[in-house]
Scaffold this motif. Structure first.
Motif, PDB file in Angstrom:
ATOM      1  N   GLY A  14       0.895  -1.116   0.125  1.00  0.00           N
ATOM      2  CA  GLY A  14      -0.010   0.009  -0.049  1.00  0.00           C
ATOM      3  C   GLY A  14       0.951   1.065  -0.033  1.00  0.00           C
ATOM      4  O   GLY A  14       1.978   1.090  -0.098  1.00  0.00           O
ATOM      5  N   ASP A  15       0.276   2.363   0.179  1.00  0.00           N
ATOM      6  CA  ASP A  15       0.908   3.669   0.114  1.00  0.00           C
ATOM      7  C   ASP A  15       1.286   3.901   1.632  1.00  0.00           C
ATOM      8  O   ASP A  15       0.562   4.204   2.127  1.00  0.00           O
ATOM      9  N   LEU A  16       2.657   3.930   1.917  1.00  0.00           N
ATOM     10  CA  LEU A  16       2.766   4.187   3.176  1.00  0.00           C
ATOM     11  C   LEU A  16       3.048   5.538   3.798  1.00  0.00           C
ATOM     12  O   LEU A  16       3.829   6.127   3.101  1.00  0.00           O
ATOM     13  N   ARG A  17       2.379   6.038   4.723  1.00  0.00           N
ATOM     14  CA  ARG A  17       2.565   7.540   5.129  1.00  0.00           C
ATOM     15  C   ARG A  17       3.180   7.373   6.582  1.00  0.00           C
ATOM     16  O   ARG A  17       3.263   6.225   7.132  1.00  0.00           O
ATOM     17  N   ILE A  21      -1.042   3.635   6.512  1.00  0.00           N
ATOM     18  CA  ILE A  21      -1.055   3.319   5.146  1.00  0.00           C
ATOM     19  C   ILE A  21      -2.403   3.362   4.553  1.00  0.00           C
ATOM     20  O   ILE A  21      -3.493   3.058   5.194  1.00  0.00           O
ATOM     21  N   GLU A  22      -2.501   3.503   3.169  1.00  0.00           N
ATOM     22  CA  GLU A  22      -3.723   3.728   2.411  1.00  0.00           C
ATOM     23  C   GLU A  22      -3.595   3.177   1.353  1.00  0.00           C
ATOM     24  O   GLU A  22      -2.576   2.814   0.717  1.00  0.00           O
ATOM     25  N   GLY A  23      -4.802   3.151   0.572  1.00  0.00           N
ATOM     26  CA  GLY A  23      -4.975   2.679  -1.220  1.00  0.00           C
ATOM     27  C   GLY A  23      -6.477   2.829  -1.105  1.00  0.00           C
ATOM     28  O   GLY A  23      -7.171   2.739  -0.522  1.00  0.00           O
ATOM     29  N   ASN A  24      -6.616   2.886  -2.471  1.00  0.00           N
ATOM     30  CA  ASN A  24      -8.087   3.315  -2.901  1.00  0.00           C
ATOM     31  C   ASN A  24      -7.980   2.794  -4.412  1.00  0.00           C
ATOM     32  O   ASN A  24      -7.446   3.169  -5.492  1.00  0.00           O
ATOM     33  N   TYR A  25      -8.489   1.743  -4.807  1.00  0.00           N
ATOM     34  CA  TYR A  25      -8.688   0.942  -5.996  1.00  0.00           C
ATOM     35  C   TYR A  25      -9.110   1.884  -7.095  1.00  0.00           C
ATOM     36  O   TYR A  25      -8.721   1.939  -8.119  1.00  0.00           O
ATOM     37  N   TRP A  26     -10.245   2.568  -6.788  1.00  0.00           N
ATOM     38  CA  TRP A  26     -10.874   3.494  -7.742  1.00  0.00           C
ATOM     39  C   TRP A  26      -9.984   4.594  -8.000  1.00  0.00           C
ATOM     40  O   TRP A  26     -10.115   5.123  -9.194  1.00  0.00           O
ATOM     41  N   GLU A  27      -9.113   4.884  -7.428  1.00  0.00           N
ATOM     42  CA  GLU A  27      -8.029   5.827  -7.590  1.00  0.00           C
ATOM     43  C   GLU A  27      -6.832   5.516  -7.976  1.00  0.00           C
ATOM     44  O   GLU A  27      -5.841   6.117  -8.239  1.00  0.00           O
ATOM     45  N   GLY A  28      -6.640   4.241  -8.188  1.00  0.00           N
ATOM     46  CA  GLY A  28      -5.348   3.402  -8.658  1.00  0.00           C
ATOM     47  C   GLY A  28      -4.187   3.759  -7.927  1.00  0.00           C
ATOM     48  O   GLY A  28      -2.993   3.507  -8.014  1.00  0.00           O
ATOM     49  N   ARG A  29      -4.422   3.695  -6.463  1.00  0.00           N
ATOM     50  CA  ARG A  29      -3.392   3.857  -5.218  1.00  0.00           C
ATOM     51  C   ARG A  29      -3.493   2.675  -4.416  1.00  0.00           C
ATOM     52  O   ARG A  29      -4.289   1.948  -4.482  1.00  0.00           O
ATOM     53  N   GLY A  30      -2.327   2.530  -3.657  1.00  0.00           N
ATOM     54  CA  GLY A  30      -2.148   1.615  -2.731  1.00  0.00           C
ATOM     55  C   GLY A  30      -1.684   0.261  -3.481  1.00  0.00           C
ATOM     56  O   GLY A  30      -0.721   0.122  -4.062  1.00  0.00           O
ATOM     57  N   GLN A  32      -2.774  -1.202  -5.849  1.00  0.00           N
ATOM     58  CA  GLN A  32      -2.530  -1.134  -7.357  1.00  0.00           C
ATOM     59  C   GLN A  32      -1.191  -0.690  -7.947  1.00  0.00           C
ATOM     60  O   GLN A  32      -0.567  -1.007  -8.612  1.00  0.00           O
ATOM     61  N   THR A  33      -0.599   0.216  -6.853  1.00  0.00           N
ATOM     62  CA  THR A  33       0.676   0.891  -7.469  1.00  0.00           C
ATOM     63  C   THR A  33       1.919  -0.249  -6.919  1.00  0.00           C
ATOM     64  O   THR A  33       3.123   0.301  -7.304  1.00  0.00           O
ATOM     65  N   SER A  34       1.700  -0.893  -5.919  1.00  0.00           N
ATOM     66  CA  SER A  34       2.765  -1.606  -5.130  1.00  0.00           C
ATOM     67  C   SER A  34       3.000  -2.897  -5.463  1.00  0.00           C
ATOM     68  O   SER A  34       3.759  -3.590  -5.024  1.00  0.00           O
ATOM     69  N   LYS A  35       1.629  -3.425  -6.041  1.00  0.00           N
ATOM     70  CA  LYS A  35       1.529  -4.932  -6.213  1.00  0.00           C
ATOM     71  C   LYS A  35       2.735  -5.593  -7.065  1.00  0.00           C
ATOM     72  O   LYS A  35       3.205  -6.713  -6.771  1.00  0.00           O
ATOM     73  N   ALA A  36       3.246  -4.834  -8.027  1.00  0.00           N
ATOM     74  CA  ALA A  36       4.303  -5.449  -8.751  1.00  0.00           C
ATOM     75  C   ALA A  36       5.627  -5.683  -7.907  1.00  0.00           C
ATOM     76  O   ALA A  36       6.276  -6.770  -8.232  1.00  0.00           O
ATOM     77  N   GLY A  37       5.967  -5.007  -6.716  1.00  0.00           N
ATOM     78  CA  GLY A  37       6.832  -5.503  -5.959  1.00  0.00           C
ATOM     79  C   GLY A  37       6.775  -6.585  -4.879  1.00  0.00           C
ATOM     80  O   GLY A  37       7.293  -6.991  -4.159  1.00  0.00           O
ATOM     81  N   PHE A  38       5.548  -7.146  -4.916  1.00  0.00           N
ATOM     82  CA  PHE A  38       5.140  -8.323  -4.426  1.00  0.00           C
ATOM     83  C   PHE A  38       4.693  -9.552  -4.991  1.00  0.00           C
ATOM     84  O   PHE A  38       4.181 -10.616  -4.683  1.00  0.00           O
ATOM     85  N   ARG A  39       5.077  -9.635  -6.421  1.00  0.00           N
ATOM     86  CA  ARG A  39       4.703 -10.746  -7.322  1.00  0.00           C
ATOM     87  C   ARG A  39       5.457 -11.985  -6.778  1.00  0.00           C
ATOM     88  O   ARG A  39       6.583 -11.863  -6.614  1.00  0.00           O
ATOM     89  N   TRP A  40       4.545 -12.866  -6.731  1.00  0.00           N
ATOM     90  CA  TRP A  40       5.389 -14.223  -6.118  1.00  0.00           C
ATOM     91  C   TRP A  40       5.009 -15.402  -7.238  1.00  0.00           C
ATOM     92  O   TRP A  40       4.340 -15.331  -8.176  1.00  0.00           O
ATOM     93  N   ARG A  41       5.734 -16.433  -7.045  1.00  0.00           N
ATOM     94  CA  ARG A  41       5.601 -17.784  -7.944  1.00  0.00           C
ATOM     95  C   ARG A  41       4.237 -18.347  -7.992  1.00  0.00           C
ATOM     96  O   ARG A  41       3.636 -18.612  -7.021  1.00  0.00           O
ATOM     97  N   GLY A  42       3.611 -18.147  -9.318  1.00  0.00           N
ATOM     98  CA  GLY A  42       2.161 -18.831  -9.301  1.00  0.00           C
ATOM     99  C   GLY A  42       2.023 -20.393  -9.536  1.00  0.00           C
ATOM    100  O   GLY A  42       3.409 -21.018  -9.266  1.00  0.00           O
ATOM    101  N   GLY A  43       0.958 -20.831  -9.292  1.00  0.00           N
ATOM    102  CA  GLY A  43       0.987 -22.215  -9.241  1.00  0.00           C
ATOM    103  C   GLY A  43      -0.536 -22.748  -9.311  1.00  0.00           C
ATOM    104  O   GLY A  43      -1.051 -22.512 -10.374  1.00  0.00           O
TER     105      GLY A  43
END
Length: 393
Positions: A14-17, A21-30, A32-43
């Protein structure tokens, strides 16, 4: 930290303050903006996200540890998905496809999990949007599992465990869950249990999952409905910092809202009061709910193991019980390696005088018809109709 839950930055998407911590899907924040850094191996799930070391070694996430842990998920639509926990070591290894590319999980908690992948091609145990709460998918020799209420009470003709509900069952001896010798109730979740949340399409929910000495506590709130039947004192404790009247943002946990959470929050939420949220098999329109999968004290794990064959799981549980009660378990004694991880956690006092039905009810009490539990029937408009509720209407 012994009194409050404290945000762990490295494990938070999320967006760390400075204060929250905050995030809003409708505004593309949280997320949505940080998940790329948490991608894990699928299965089994093609897309997965998790905090893991990513070659950071000891600088990576350390994971949740005693005295207690809390995970929070706020979702604008969680109709189908999985919110689950693994050991941090397992996350780090599997994220790097190590050691062999095989699944070597030794502990797993699935508080909110869709079931289509459990037995592919077969009908689901519930509708597609009934997400199950399970603690027995991966058993280890370190964290004893309750399984059924009858097994947890040693197949005896009396209620002994969990200890915190003994007074309730003494006062309410015929209440559901208080007569394990007459009932079949799964306390560990899974397909045979009633541990499930029905989640409606495009309905925001906030989940909070606690692990402490007493077990796994799974809460769910509907921010758009929460507060409608609460007292002014309850609402004062959970008042939103961003909207004076709550405005569809509130949950029952002070400091936790739909789009933000404070960095430090109290050890427990406002007690759940809705009767429909004080039993498992929670309908999608319930504004607040809590489920429990009981942890096992040393005495409870010893009794639970006493009815089983001596093996790697129940033998380990019994040895850990003896080690703790004999005040042994050090690095040089005969009980070296025997552990019951529940004993390392503190009691965060989540139990607000709840009925034992939060740990499970009998399958026979589930009255809803399953109309979306086969792949040919899946849709985005599944909502169960329950016989008792229809009679009330």
């Amino acid at each position: 930290d012994g009194s409050e839950f404290v945000l762990m930055d490295e494990s938070s998407a999320g967006d760390l303050r400075p204060d929250f911590i905050e995030g809003n899907y409708w505004e593309g924040r949280g997320f949505q903006t940080s998940k790329a850094g948490f991608r894990w191996r699928g299965g089994d799930w093609t897309t997965k996200y998790a905090p893991w070391a990513r070659e950071q070694g000891s600088e990576g996430p350390r994971g949740v540890t005693p005295p207690a842990g809390l995970w929070v998920l706020s979702a604008e639509n969680f109709y189908y998905g999985a919110f689950y926990m693994l050991s941090q070591l397992g996350l780090n290894l599997e994220g790097q496809n190590l050691p062999t590319g095989t699944n070597c999980w030794t502990w797993e908690l699935d508080p909110v999990e869709g079931t289509a992948g459990w037995q592919p091609g077969d009908p689901l145990p519930g509708n597609v949007n009934m997400l199950y709460n399970t603690g027995n998918a991966q058993a280890s020799g370190c964290m004893p599992i309750s399984y059924s209420s009858r097994q947890s009470n040693g197949m005896r003709q009396q209620f002994e465990f969990p200890e915190d509900f003994k007074e309730y069952c003494t006062t309410n001896p015929t209440a559901e869950g208080c007569q394990p010798w007459k009932e079949y109730i799964q306390w560990g979740g899974g397909a045979e249990s009633t541990h499930r949340f029905e989640n409606l399409w495009d309905e925001p929910y906030v989940f909070a999952v606690v692990v402490d000495a007493k077990g796994y506590w799974s809460y769910r709130w509907r921010p758009l409905a929460y507060g409608q039947n609460r007292s002014s004192e309850d609402l004062k404790r959970t008042r939103s910092t961003t909207s004076p009247d709550g405005g569809g943002l509130l949950t029952g946990w002070p400091g936790v809202e739909r789009f933000r959470a404070q960095r430090r929050i109290p050890a427990r939420p406002t007690p759940v009061k809705d009767p429909r949220g004080l039993r498992t098999d929670v309908p999608g329109d319930v504004a607040e709910a809590v489920m429990l999968q009981p942890g096992l004290s040393a005495e409870a794990s010893c009794l639970r193991a006493s009815i089983e064959q001596v093996n790697w799981q129940f033998g380990s549980d019994a040895l850990a019980a003896m080690a703790s009660q004999l005040r042994k378990g050090g690095s040089v004694d005969q009980f070296d390696g025997a552990q019951n991880w529940w004993l390392a956690f503190a009691d965060t006092k989540q139990n607000a005088g709840y009925p034992i039905s939060i740990a499970g009810v009998q399958n026979t009490t589930m009255s809803e018809a399953l109309t979306c539990n086969d792949a040919t029937d899946f849709s985005c408009s599944c909502q169960s109709q329950r016989k008792e509720e229809l009679v009330i209407v």
